[in-house]
Design an enzyme around this catalytic site. Structure first.
Site, PDB file in Angstrom:
ATOM      1  N   ASP A 429       8.091  -7.903 -48.313  1.00 14.87           N
ATOM      2  CA  ASP A 429       7.664  -6.648 -47.697  1.00 14.87           C
ATOM      3  C   ASP A 429       6.631  -6.911 -46.599  1.00 14.87           C
ATOM      4  O   ASP A 429       6.114  -8.028 -46.473  1.00 14.87           O
ATOM      5  CB  ASP A 429       7.079  -5.753 -48.802  1.00 14.87           C
ATOM      6  CG  ASP A 429       6.853  -4.329 -48.320  1.00 14.87           C
ATOM      7  OD1 ASP A 429       7.488  -3.913 -47.342  1.00 14.87           O
ATOM      8  OD2 ASP A 429       6.014  -3.636 -48.938  1.00 14.87           O
ATOM      9  N   GLU A 432       6.700  -7.256 -40.837  1.00 13.57           N
ATOM     10  CA  GLU A 432       7.009  -6.986 -39.404  1.00 13.57           C
ATOM     11  C   GLU A 432       6.229  -7.903 -38.477  1.00 13.57           C
ATOM     12  O   GLU A 432       6.754  -8.196 -37.388  1.00 13.57           O
ATOM     13  CB  GLU A 432       6.706  -5.516 -39.087  1.00 13.57           C
ATOM     14  CG  GLU A 432       7.652  -4.542 -39.759  1.00 13.57           C
ATOM     15  CD  GLU A 432       7.485  -4.484 -41.275  1.00 13.57           C
ATOM     16  OE1 GLU A 432       6.337  -4.640 -41.742  1.00 13.57           O
ATOM     17  OE2 GLU A 432       8.482  -4.321 -41.982  1.00 13.57           O
ATOM     18  N   ASP A 505      10.338   2.717 -45.563  1.00 12.99           N
ATOM     19  CA  ASP A 505       9.708   3.882 -46.201  1.00 12.99           C
ATOM     20  C   ASP A 505      10.257   5.203 -45.688  1.00 12.99           C
ATOM     21  O   ASP A 505       9.669   5.879 -44.848  1.00 12.99           O
ATOM     22  CB  ASP A 505       8.193   3.823 -45.971  1.00 12.99           C
ATOM     23  CG  ASP A 505       7.575   2.604 -46.646  1.00 12.99           C
ATOM     24  OD1 ASP A 505       8.237   2.019 -47.538  1.00 12.99           O
ATOM     25  OD2 ASP A 505       6.450   2.236 -46.285  1.00 12.99           O
TER      26      ASP A 505
HETATM   27  C1  GLC Z   1       5.455  -0.698 -48.421  1.00 16.59           C
HETATM   28  C2  GLC Z   1       6.916  -0.834 -48.819  1.00 16.59           C
HETATM   29  C3  GLC Z   1       7.181  -0.069 -50.080  1.00 16.59           C
HETATM   30  C4  GLC Z   1       6.246  -0.588 -51.181  1.00 16.59           C
HETATM   31  C5  GLC Z   1       4.798  -0.457 -50.743  1.00 16.59           C
HETATM   32  C6  GLC Z   1       3.832  -1.071 -51.740  1.00 16.59           C
HETATM   33  O1  GLC Z   1       5.184   0.607 -48.071  1.00 16.59           O
HETATM   34  O2  GLC Z   1       7.762  -0.420 -47.791  1.00 16.59           O
HETATM   35  O3  GLC Z   1       8.522  -0.186 -50.459  1.00 16.59           O
HETATM   36  O4  GLC Z   1       6.453   0.122 -52.356  1.00 16.59           O
HETATM   37  O5  GLC Z   1       4.613  -1.103 -49.499  1.00 16.59           O
HETATM   38  O6  GLC Z   1       4.089  -2.406 -51.928  1.00 16.59           O
END
Ligand code: GLC
Length: 821
Positions: A429, A432, A505
């Site tokens: 995650d 980017e 998200d």
């Molecule tokens: C980011 C991710 C999401 C995750 C969150 C906490 O927003 O896109 O899927 O739950 O971080 O880790």
């Protein structure tokens, strides 16, 4: 800057950041506002020369390289001052493709490089470049000669190509953009961005896939602009007769990919950038995620509910709270005192555990990962040599430079403990990369870029891809013969070689459900078939109906995972009351029954580069109306679905492409080539199967591998013309298929008014353990009097049930079945 690879850590600082990107040539100390910026264009071709399959054309100063990559792919590069950049690409591991026969000729007006299938024409007078098929029909051509402009921000070049667009040309691809499926009229950019609760039309998003497909009637082609800087695309937006693409730096380098069918373009794009690895079968099941399930008792409670309620599920996710203070590769021992035991207990109950990992490493001298990274100088640094620091979940962080192969190796090794603890998959995650406050890194951050050094301008869009590459490769080493499972949020073209992706998200709204259907189709056309959305929407609260409709779409998303933000109400398939739970169960069960079909579609993606989701425009590209049909698609080759994306929707208009189709629920036969109205009560959705399909189905299991089936079912749909179907089988989680230990089955059916035949041919070294097929022969137009299986009369019952099926059990090795009136 030919000697860029020679720059060492020590000498690096002597170069200003302006000089560190490969996109810079011959620009001395540009000062904003002092030098006038002027666009420069290629002029007339003055000379050419050839080196193997590369042809070079020059206007005296700038040079253009035309390379024959394969029979159907040609690459074009431009060097404003004659010197090409190093030939390195994260997207295309090998630019040298198959040896190809090609020819070169010169006429008064032009040069022509031809393969058996396509030709690249370079016009002498204006240096325009055109691509034609083998009967000299021009398919794509420059509207303006390639051009460039000094980028005074840092001294590189903006590089531009502008192509003619016909009046009706439609455009597809470009990753997960949230605009209409047909990109015509859009202007879009690629710069990986953390876009929490993104809106329809918002751009850029998390991924950069600078690849598009143009369609003109029966002809389509692709352009892959392999440039990792910020890239921009204008699809007949500014000028209805032109399509342009440009970048903030780097080289103007693109691949022209021939069709003529859109699906051929996608397959060939996969030849360049690779396909998904075959995922472990369990990864195709249902996944339950939330930010976050903790402590252990909560995780167990969720797992127990799935089993008690008999809702199939294969994976449960641990979001950031499983870590100690959000430090990657650690455990919060208060919440998870004995992770190995917990994961084992979950595994005994058929659950795989997937954990999240972020790139931000907490600045903490007592934290071994930070210490190691610091000692080895693995973290990214700014142009003045200070470390790149930013705030993410753990607070103050530094970030590994995943564009350094040594760093990737180190990162991969960090998974040793997690793998030994039993973790089955890793969710990558915030790559980017995302930084709180500033969004991402400043552009002056330096990167190794596999030795072809550059600033963050050049490395930004590949950072996430290189992170998940490191994760994937590391897990592969740890798991030895088992297939790793990874997901990533960010990526660049080629990321499919290392990972699945989810769309980030999203929001619990009907609009987002609809957007999700477009995003997944688009990803699938852009090389990333293994994709899905956060089912239910990440932020906000779905009502019961929205959640259920999203589960239905999820069944037909290659990656099926429910996920939600931490500040929302609980959201499992049973959270909305019994009535909805029953429908959610029914659809998740459908996913599990279809797993052998889905797995076969993944094989076709991995092996042959077929996209898994195919929009109607891909099936019938010449029909203009189809370019605006974006709410239905086929899932694999045989099943067409039209997810319901409006609240309270009682019926839906669905277009069925030409040919014959069966309604999946009623087995009604429908003639395609027209729109039909389909009732859409909440416990149903429009699903159609091509006539003549042979669809494998698994007996219902609560998780992949729950038991060893003693038979497999095939739904065989009658057709009065010949139809082929394929089915793939192997161990489901090893790499033995790389040694050809798998089985590919081909079924050919055909029928007329009084007979129907099914032939099977089998290839491969894998032997499934079951012995029997349970064949459901659907919708025969005659009353069967006799069935012959491999020349022997079938003795069982030939009674039709209320769904117009007859069922027969035959040996799995049958070759020929005849059903006779
Ligand atoms: C980011 C991710 C999401 C995750 C969150 C906490 O927003 O896109 O899927 O739950 O971080 O880790």
């Amino acid at each position: 800057m030919e000697d860029k690879k020679e720059i060492t850590e020590e000498t690096q600082n002597q170069y200003s950041i302006e000089q560190l990107d490969e996109g810079i040539q011959h620009v001395n100390n540009p000062v904003v506002g002092v030098q006038p910026v002027e666009k420069k264009y290629l002029t007339a071709v003055k000379e050419y020369n050839q080196l193997y399959n590369n042809f070079y054309f020059s206007d005296g100063d700038a040079r253009v390289e035309v390379r024959v990559v394969s029979d159907e792919i040609i690459r074009v590069r431009m060097a404003p001052h004659g010197t090409f950049l190093e030939d390195f690409s994260y997207a295309v591991p090998q630019t040298e493709q198959r040896a190809t026969v090609f020819s070169f000729n010169e006429t008064v007006d032009a040069y022509k490089v031809s393969t058996n299938t396509i030709a690249c024409i370079i016009y002498k007078e204006n240096f325009h470049i055109a691509f034609a098929d083998n009967i000299d029909t021009i398919i794509n051509e420059d509207a303006i000669a390639m051009h460039w402009e000094e980028n005074l921000d840092y001294g590189g070049y903006y590089v531009y190509a502008t192509k003619k667009a016909t009046e009706t040309e439609a455009f597809y691809g470009l990753g997960d953009k949230t605009v209409d499926l047909n990109l015509r009229g859009s202007r879009l950019q690629n710069w990986n961005s953390d876009t929490y609760s993104f809106a329809k039309g918002q751009d850029p998003l998390y991924r950069s896939i600078p690849f598009y497909i143009g369609i003109n009637g029966e002809t389509s082609y692709g352009i892959f602009f392999d440039n990792t800087f910020k890239t921009q695309f204008d699809f007949a937006h500014e000028n209805a007769g032109q399509t342009s693409f440009w970048a903030d730096g780097g080289e103007l380098q693109y691949y022209y990919i021939h069709g003529p069918k859109m699906i051929d373009v996608v397959k060939r794009y996969h030849i360049l950038t690779g396909t998904h690895q075959l995922p472990p079968m369990w990864a195709l099941g249902f996944h339950q995620c939330r930010w976050s399930y903790y402590p252990e008792s909560k995780v167990k409670d969720i797992a127990r509910n799935f089993r008690e309620r008999k809702i199939p599920c294969d994976a449960i996710y641990l979001d950031i709270d499983y870590m100690d203070g959000y430090r990657c590769f650690t455990w919060n021992k208060k919440y998870f005192p004995d992770p190995k035991r917990m994961i084992k207990e979950l595994a005994d109950d058929g659950f795989k555990t997937v954990v999240i990992i972020d790139p931000g490493i907490k600045v903490d001298e007592n934290y071994w990962v930070f210490r190691e990274g610091k000692e080895k100088r693995y973290f990214c640094r700014r142009c003045d040599d200070y470390f790149m620091e930013g705030y993410v979940w753990p607070g103050r962080c530094q970030f590994p430079d995943f564009t350094n192969p040594e760093v990737r190796e180190w990162w991969g090794g960090l998974f040793k403990e997690l793998a030994e603890t039993g973790v089955a998959g890793v969710w990558n995650d915030m790559n980017e990369p995302a930084v709180f406050g500033t969004g991402t890194f400043p552009v002056d951050v330096r990167h190794n870029y596999d030795g072809y050094r550059g600033s963050h301008r050049k490395a930004h869009n590949v950072y996430g891809m290189q992170m998940v590459r490191a994760t994937y490769d590391g897990l592969k080493k740890q798991y030895k013969s088992k297939r790793p499972f990874t997901i990533t949020r960010a990526g660049y073209s080629g990321v499919q070689r290392y990972s699945s992706v989810w769309t980030g998200d999203n929001v619990a709204s009907w609009e987002h459900l609809k957007l999700g259907t477009v995003q997944c189709q688009r990803l699938s056309m852009s090389g990333i078939s293994f994709c899905g959305t956060d089912i239910g929407g990440f932020s906000g609260e779905p009502d019961a109906e929205l959640f259920t409709r999203w589960i239905q779409f999820g069944v037909f998303s290659p990656f099926m995972r429910a996920h939600s933000a931490g500040d929302t109400r609980e959201r499992e398939p049973w959270s909305f009351g019994e009535e909805y739970e029953a429908i959610n169960r029914k659809f998740i069960e459908l996913r599990y029954r279809l797993l052998p079909y889905i797995y076969s579609a993944f094989w076709e993606q991995h092996r042959y580069g077929f996209p898994i989701l195919r929009p109607v425009a891909m099936l019938e590209q010449a029909d203009q109306t189809n370019h605006y049909r974006e709410n239905e698609f086929t899932f694999g080759d045989k099943i067409l679905v039209a997810p319901v994306t409006e609240p309270g929707q009682k019926s839906k208009i669905v277009y069925l492409p030409k040919g014959k189709w069966y309604d999946y629920w009623t087995h009604d036969l429908i003639e395609g080539g027209a729109e039909i109205t389909v009732n859409t009560p909440l416990d149903s959705m429009p699903i159609f199967v091509r006539a003549g399909s042979v669809i494998p189905e698994s007996p219902l299991m609560q998780y992949v591998g729950e038991f060893e089936p003693d038979e497999v079912m095939f739904q065989v749909y009658y057709a009065d013309y010949e139809v082929n179907s394929f089915c793939y089988e192997d161990h489901g989680d090893t790499f033995a298929y790389e040694q050809d230990i798998y089985m590919e089955k081909k079924f050919v059916v055909n029928g007329d008014a009084s007979s129907f035949t099914i032939r099977q041919s089998i290839e491969g070294l894998f032997t499934p353990r079951y012995e029997t097929y349970d064949l459901k022969i659907i919708s025969l137009p005659f009353k069967p009097a006799r069935i012959v299986v491999d020349n022997k009369d079938y003795a069982g019952s030939l009674e039709e049930d209320e769904l117009k099926c007859i069922r027969i059990k035959v040996n799995k090795n049958f070759k020929y079945i005849q059903v006779l009136a």
